[in-house]
Design a protein around this motif. Sequence first.
Motif, PDB file in Angstrom:
ATOM      1  N   PHE A 205      -3.515   8.366   5.874  1.00 24.52           N
ATOM      2  CA  PHE A 205      -4.954   8.557   6.021  1.00 24.52           C
ATOM      3  C   PHE A 205      -5.511   7.647   7.114  1.00 24.52           C
ATOM      4  O   PHE A 205      -6.330   8.073   7.937  1.00 24.52           O
ATOM      5  N   MET A 206      -5.054   6.400   7.131  1.00 30.16           N
ATOM      6  CA  MET A 206      -5.547   5.480   8.141  1.00 30.16           C
ATOM      7  C   MET A 206      -5.119   5.906   9.541  1.00 30.16           C
ATOM      8  O   MET A 206      -5.905   5.828  10.495  1.00 30.16           O
TER       9      MET A 206
ATOM     10  N   ILE B  93       0.588   7.243   1.477  1.00 33.49           N
ATOM     11  CA  ILE B  93      -0.580   8.117   1.645  1.00 33.49           C
ATOM     12  C   ILE B  93      -1.721   7.362   2.324  1.00 33.49           C
ATOM     13  O   ILE B  93      -2.414   7.909   3.191  1.00 33.49           O
ATOM     14  N   SER B  94      -1.922   6.101   1.957  1.00 38.61           N
ATOM     15  CA  SER B  94      -2.986   5.307   2.572  1.00 38.61           C
ATOM     16  C   SER B  94      -2.736   5.118   4.065  1.00 38.61           C
ATOM     17  O   SER B  94      -3.665   5.220   4.884  1.00 38.61           O
ATOM     18  N   LEU B  95      -1.486   4.849   4.432  1.00 40.44           N
ATOM     19  CA  LEU B  95      -1.166   4.683   5.846  1.00 40.44           C
ATOM     20  C   LEU B  95      -1.368   5.981   6.623  1.00 40.44           C
ATOM     21  O   LEU B  95      -1.834   5.967   7.766  1.00 40.44           O
TER      22      LEU B  95
ATOM     23  N   VAL C  43       0.848  -1.192   0.000  1.00 39.44           N
ATOM     24  CA  VAL C  43       0.000   0.000   0.000  1.00 39.44           C
ATOM     25  C   VAL C  43       0.883   1.240   0.000  1.00 39.44           C
ATOM     26  O   VAL C  43       2.003   1.213   0.521  1.00 39.44           O
TER      27      VAL C  43
END
Length: 365
Positions: free
Chosen positions: A211-212, A207-209, A204
């Motif tokens: 956001f999470m 950016i996804s991390l 992943v």
Amino acid sequence: MTTSSNTTEQERPPIIKARPLVWMREQLFNSPTNSLLTVLSVWLLLMAIPALFDWAFMQAKFSAQSGQECRQVEGACWAFIGEKHRLILFGTYPYAEQWRPLLAVVALVALLLLSTWRKLWNIWLLLVWVVGMTIVGVLMWGGVLGLTYVENSLWGGLPVTLILATFGIALAFPFGVVLALGRRSNMPAIKTLCVTYIELIRGVPLISLLFMSSVMLPLFLPEGMTIDKLLRALIAIVMFAAAYVAETVRGGLQAIPKGQYEGADSLGLTYWQQMRLIILPQALKIVIPPLVSIFIAMFKDTSLVVIIGIFDLTLAAKAALTDPAWQGFGVEVYIFISAIYFVFCYSMSKYSQALERRLSTGHER
């Protein structure tokens, strides 16, 4: 004796001194394709460099009272950097207290420089870091020694970038080493856990991390418990970088000859003694270049925290461009922050090269 000496001298190959023209012919004009590329490159440089020099220096504006004065010239408006440099470097930190983040940046840079001194590579270095980070924390937060308390939501600019990068590298490296050892473990549960973590995180984007960590993580916390936004971003960066460090270190471990493991076993060393004294030092020497590449990428990737509202160096530069009196000088401000990133990244690269030569890995090609 004389005959033997003369014979030896005659058998020695002649020493040929490399001349500039010979080097150019062998390196730049050794084929029609390379010759064409060389000519095109020289032409582009001759076209670009004079124009860039003229824009950046000859026609540039170095002092101005407003953006209107800069718009009357065709060159760069470096007066904008002079006007907004405190906002760019320190963000929304209280203006009258900005000497504190300045000293914090100096302390962080001093810690990094001391860490390059090999004589301090012992328990004393840990003590120096504890003292140094305490000083940084006191300067940034305040609330003691007569300093005004400043919430970290007001921090911004270069100090935030350096804090995220420094702590990210310092925490991701040992975490990644442990993950690499776990992935090569003979215990199925630990190996499966490490493999799952590494492959999941590497699958992943950062950016996804982020956001999470910013949106999803608070939902799993007990009611009334919160984690600071800056800390959540740091956790995401450490988790992301550790997975890449783990794979890099695993490659170094696989490059160690089997005889090294057998020799360690023959000495009666325990597993952790083998890793600490024999295997890991050799593996880490081998992977110095890719590890430094990860650290440089991580330092630059700290700019992605802008998407969750953390006022790092990039977001501070964007904020400086919102002033109506100084709009339209985005090129200058991005050149300015690019130069800052370049100084730190280039320093890391040169130090890694010097360290690799000093340690003499013996794996040069």
